[in-house]
Design a protein around this motif. Structure first.
Motif, PDB file in Angstrom:
ATOM      1  N   ARG A 252     -31.293  -8.852  26.126  1.00 23.19           N
ATOM      2  CA  ARG A 252     -30.849 -10.240  26.285  1.00 23.19           C
ATOM      3  C   ARG A 252     -29.366 -10.297  26.654  1.00 23.19           C
ATOM      4  NH1 ARG A 252     -30.235 -14.079  22.725  1.00 23.19           N
ATOM      5  NH2 ARG A 252     -29.856 -12.466  21.186  1.00 23.19           N
TER       6      ARG A 252
ATOM      7  N   ALA B  29     -19.138 -21.806  22.429  1.00 24.20           N
ATOM      8  CA  ALA B  29     -20.241 -21.993  23.379  1.00 24.20           C
ATOM      9  C   ALA B  29     -21.229 -23.060  22.913  1.00 24.20           C
ATOM     10  CB  ALA B  29     -20.971 -20.672  23.605  1.00 24.20           C
TER      11      ALA B  29
ATOM     12  N   GLN C 186     -29.273 -18.156  20.128  1.00 26.81           N
ATOM     13  CA  GLN C 186     -30.188 -17.079  19.774  1.00 26.81           C
ATOM     14  C   GLN C 186     -29.461 -15.985  19.009  1.00 26.81           C
ATOM     15  OE1 GLN C 186     -31.485 -16.237  23.719  1.00 26.81           O
ATOM     16  NE2 GLN C 186     -32.989 -17.857  23.711  1.00 26.81           N
ATOM     17  N   SER C 187     -30.238 -15.212  18.279  1.00 30.33           N
ATOM     18  CA  SER C 187     -29.654 -14.096  17.548  1.00 30.33           C
ATOM     19  C   SER C 187     -30.642 -12.938  17.625  1.00 30.33           C
ATOM     20  CB  SER C 187     -29.409 -14.481  16.098  1.00 30.33           C
ATOM     21  OG  SER C 187     -30.648 -14.705  15.471  1.00 30.33           O
TER      22      SER C 187
ATOM     23  N   GLN D 233     -27.359 -25.817  27.486  1.00 26.22           N
ATOM     24  CA  GLN D 233     -26.455 -25.327  26.437  1.00 26.22           C
ATOM     25  C   GLN D 233     -26.248 -26.390  25.345  1.00 26.22           C
ATOM     26  OE1 GLN D 233     -23.218 -23.248  28.461  1.00 26.22           O
ATOM     27  NE2 GLN D 233     -22.203 -22.911  26.490  1.00 26.22           N
TER      28      GLN D 233
ATOM     29  N   LEU E 122     -18.791 -26.445  23.761  1.00 28.16           N
ATOM     30  CA  LEU E 122     -18.339 -26.722  25.112  1.00 28.16           C
ATOM     31  C   LEU E 122     -19.083 -25.845  26.107  1.00 28.16           C
ATOM     32  CD1 LEU E 122     -14.685 -27.046  26.295  1.00 28.16           C
ATOM     33  CD2 LEU E 122     -16.111 -25.313  27.323  1.00 28.16           C
TER      34      LEU E 122
ATOM     35  N   THR F 236     -16.222 -17.040  19.693  1.00 27.20           N
ATOM     36  CA  THR F 236     -16.608 -17.443  21.049  1.00 27.20           C
ATOM     37  C   THR F 236     -17.998 -18.077  21.065  1.00 27.20           C
ATOM     38  OG1 THR F 236     -16.855 -16.714  23.315  1.00 27.20           O
ATOM     39  CG2 THR F 236     -17.350 -15.088  21.630  1.00 27.20           C
ATOM     40  N   ALA F 237     -18.881 -17.641  20.171  1.00 28.99           N
ATOM     41  CA  ALA F 237     -20.220 -18.239  20.123  1.00 28.99           C
ATOM     42  C   ALA F 237     -20.155 -19.683  19.629  1.00 28.99           C
ATOM     43  CB  ALA F 237     -21.137 -17.408  19.232  1.00 28.99           C
TER      44      ALA F 237
ATOM     45  N   TYR G  78     -28.554 -19.016  25.268  1.00 29.48           N
ATOM     46  CA  TYR G  78     -28.027 -17.793  24.646  1.00 29.48           C
ATOM     47  C   TYR G  78     -27.213 -18.055  23.379  1.00 29.48           C
ATOM     48  CZ  TYR G  78     -25.525 -13.335  24.314  1.00 29.48           C
ATOM     49  OH  TYR G  78     -24.981 -12.161  23.880  1.00 29.48           O
ATOM     50  N   PRO G  79     -26.316 -19.067  23.361  1.00 27.75           N
ATOM     51  CA  PRO G  79     -25.510 -19.261  22.147  1.00 27.75           C
ATOM     52  C   PRO G  79     -26.325 -19.627  20.910  1.00 27.75           C
ATOM     53  CG  PRO G  79     -24.751 -20.697  23.937  1.00 27.75           C
ATOM     54  CD  PRO G  79     -25.931 -19.970  24.447  1.00 27.75           C
TER      55      PRO G  79
ATOM     56  N   GLY H  44     -18.543 -18.088  29.077  1.00 32.86           N
ATOM     57  CA  GLY H  44     -18.891 -19.479  28.809  1.00 32.86           C
ATOM     58  C   GLY H  44     -20.068 -19.593  27.845  1.00 32.86           C
ATOM     59  N   LEU H  45     -20.986 -18.644  27.926  1.00 34.52           N
ATOM     60  CA  LEU H  45     -22.154 -18.672  27.043  1.00 34.52           C
ATOM     61  C   LEU H  45     -21.863 -18.032  25.695  1.00 34.52           C
ATOM     62  CD1 LEU H  45     -24.962 -17.830  29.620  1.00 34.52           C
ATOM     63  CD2 LEU H  45     -24.612 -19.992  28.437  1.00 34.52           C
TER      64      LEU H  45
END
Ligand SMILES: Nc1ncnc2c1ncn2[C@@H]1O[C@H](COP(=O)(O)OP(=O)(O)OP(=O)(O)O)[C@@H](O)[C@H]1O
Ligand SMILES: [Mg+2]
Lengths: 263, 336
Positions: free
Chosen positions: B216, A76, A106-107, A156, A79, A72-73, A103-104, B230-231
């Motif tokens: 976060r 992100a 970052q870790s 994004q 799309l 899913t990441a 967010y996508p 979505g994120l």
């Protein structure tokens, strides 16, 4: 090559089927606009394109790979989706909202990079929300709020951007501004744009491809000139209209009729 | 995010930590017997086994103070997580039916087996809290689709009613131990030795630490289901984790100190207003403020009707109820 492809896609809520056995594809690097009546299933279809809704049957391919099988990441980062009526957390500022878009990237270790900062500022600037950056989202007007959400989607930084009615709540000049921005992103950065619009004339002006959602499927598709006919508007929207070429842009222009007599 | 913007919450956070230390010292000094600061400090640096003040500080006062800190912080952080999970600013950890579940299991086991050790008592309460919390969680996730916050709230209300009814029925049947149960239900931090409570306190501390590093993720979750997916958030996983954290935090709080209301509801609100809505600040801020508030409430409850004590849960309710009404009125006006 297509950015998004659906194969035998069936979407339903509980027992009611909304989209039935649909095969359609969204070309890469183009602007695709979905039109159709209220409740026809445009939002439902967009959600399945962004894995917010699991298909009953069939698959959605994102860049050629089944979206349900991708991490899913990863999705992100390829799309971004702006749903129809998102609700911001109470008290969040515009800048904080837009920062969520990072967010996508970052870790646990990499929390906030310079690139994140740059992308957020760029997204704010492009949507004209820089001067609103420190205001709480819930204190903004509907149009300002919409632009803040679009900024989050842009932060994004994805090649595909999916937007459900990005121009609702906007006055005409801001509608134009948002559509111009999306076209600019499409032309300068080759981003693929998929969106739902209700204004047929603006849809025709900005779309490379139009998809008409009707009767649980894509009832018609093609360039605006191919798709938008008086018969189609009559069947899909149950509306009498005249279609003339736009005197400035040459795209189809729909002039709707109410109870007036048409000769 | 950028450094200039972060400075102001950081200063406030440090201030909060300072206030907490001050309140802890005050808590070590205050009680039926007043102990001067010099003796409190000496009790840690140069403990004198014959000095009654030193013994008081390092035994009962210390454990009581630490317990108030851990319980207060746990309740406040559980409140923040609960509000983020349900996207409902009026949610509190009690909504998971945790207090009612803990009370029921305690009453049940004490009628069946007559609980003698405090240790057994603690773990029964925790077990009951976890049982009720898990049931509410499972019901909230049942049926088609994903977790539904509204269903969680309804399930919590139903479980609370159910467990309370069972408890009352049991209490009617057996009058034994009614007094202790009632006092515990009202919430108290009466002196318990650290050797008994440390396992639960450690569990809470671990859960607190874990909650802080998820800040976060909680930020993204509170933006709503569709935005979070979505994120690229793994929604099911993060919700499960938060559910477990809430159950552990609120469950151990209720086991340690009985049902203490309002901390989990009002502290997150105060910290949101005064510090930040960003969970990277909100979570640590709430932990500090929750600890401080419970310490102060406990201090007052110790001295207000000397030589007797008021259950601290009564104090927090006295503090919290007016605040809650104010909050409801403000929000009412806001949305009118
Ligand atoms: N969560 C849901 N549960 C059940 N039915 C739903 C749900 N969401 C949408 N529907 C139904 O599915 C159909 C399609 O809804 P959808 O939101 O996709 O329409 P739409 O084309 O986006 O309409 P609009 O132009 O009003 O936004 C509608 O009949 C709607 O009532
Ligand atoms: Mg829609």
């Amino acid at each position: 090559m297509s950015a998004i492809t659906s194969q035998g896609l069936t979407l339903s809520y509980q027992d009611s089927v909304i989209i039935d056995q649909l095969n359609v594809s969204v070309p890469k690097g183009k602007v695709t606009v979905l039109i159709g009546g209220n409740g026809s299933g445009k939002s439902t279809l967009l959600k399945s394109f962004a894995r917010l809704l699991k298909p009953q049957q069939g698959t959605v391919l994102l860049n050629g790979v089944d979206i349900q099988r991708k991490a899913t990441a990863t999705v992100a980062r390829e799309l971004a989706i702006l749903p129809q009526t998102p609700v911001a957390p109470e008290g969040i500022s515009v800048r904080q909202l837009v920062a969520l878009g990072r967010y996508p990237y970052q870790s646990w270790l990499q929390q906030w990079s310079d690139e994140d900062e740059t992308m957020v500022n760029r997204a704010l600037a492009r949507t004209g929300t820089l001067e609103l950056a420190d205001r709480p989202v819930d204190s903004l007007s509907g149009g300002q709020r919409q632009r803040a959400w679009i900024a989050m989607t842009l932060a994004q930084d994805t090649d595909i951007v999916v937007l459900d009615e990005p121009t609702t709540f906007l006055d005409l000049s801001h509608q134009m501004e948002v559509l111009e921005l999306l076209r600019e992103l499409n032309q300068q950065e080759q981003k693929t744009i998929v969106m739902v619009l209700h204004d047929l004339n603006l849809a025709c002006r900005y779309a490379d491809q139009i998809l008409v959602v009707h009767e649980q499927t894509i009832y018609a598709q093609g360039t605006p000139a191919e798709v938008l006919t008086e018969e189609l508007v009559k069947t899909v929207f149950d509306l009498n209209c005249r279609i003339i070429p736009d005197p400035f842009f040459d795209t189809p222009l729909c002039i709707p009729f109410g109870r007036e007599k048409i000769e | 995010m950028n450094s200039a913007r972060e400075r102001s919450p950081l200063i406030k956070l440090i201030l909060l930590a300072g206030v907490l230390v001050f309140a802890m010292l005050l808590s070590l000094m205050t009680g039926a017997r007043w102990i001067p600061l010099s003796d409190v400090i000496a009790a840690f640096i140069q403990p004198d086994a014959m000095n009654i003040n030193h013994i008081l500080v390092s035994s009962t006062r210390l454990s009581r103070t630490l317990m108030a800190v851990v319980v207060g912080a746990s309740l406040a952080v559980a409140g923040v997580l609960m509000q983020a999970l349900t996207r409902n600013p009026l949610a509190s950890p009690g909504l998971f039916g945790i207090n009612a579940g803990a009370a029921f299991i305690i009453i049940l086991f004490s009628t069946l087996f007559t609980l003698t050790s405090l240790q057994a008592w603690l773990w029964c309460a925790f077990l009951g809290a976890a049982l009720a919390g898990s049931l509410v969680w499972l019901i909230g996730n049942m049926g088609q689709g994903r977790m539904n916050p509204l269903r969680i709230v309804l399930a919590g209300a139903a479980m609370t009613a159910l467990f309370s009814a069972f408890s009352q029925a049991l209490l009617v049947v057996s009058q034994e131990g009614l007094d202790t149960v009632m006092f515990w239900l009202a919430g108290s931090l009466t002196e318990r030795s650290l050797t008994l409570v440390w396992p639960l306190m450690l569990l809470s501390a671990l859960a607190l630490g874990l909650a802080l590093i998820c800040a976060r993720q909680v930020n993204v979750l509170s933006a709503g289901e569709e935005i979070a997916i979505g994120l690229g958030q793994r929604l099911g996983l993060i919700r499960l984790l938060l559910g477990i954290l809430i159950i552990v935090l609120a469950g151990s709080a209720v086991a340690l100190a009985g049902s203490i209301g309002f901390i989990g509801l009002i502290v997150p609100h105060m910290v949101r207003k005064g510090l930040s809505i960003d969970h990277r600040w909100l979570l640590p801020g709430s932990a500090l403020a929750g600890a401080t508030l419970l310490l102060l409430a406990d201090l007052v409850s110790r001295v207000v009707i000397l030589p007797q004590e008021v259950p601290v849960g009564v104090m927090t309710a006295l503090l919290g109820a007016p605040f809650f009404i104010l909050l409801a009125r403000r929000r009412g006006a806001h949305y009118a």
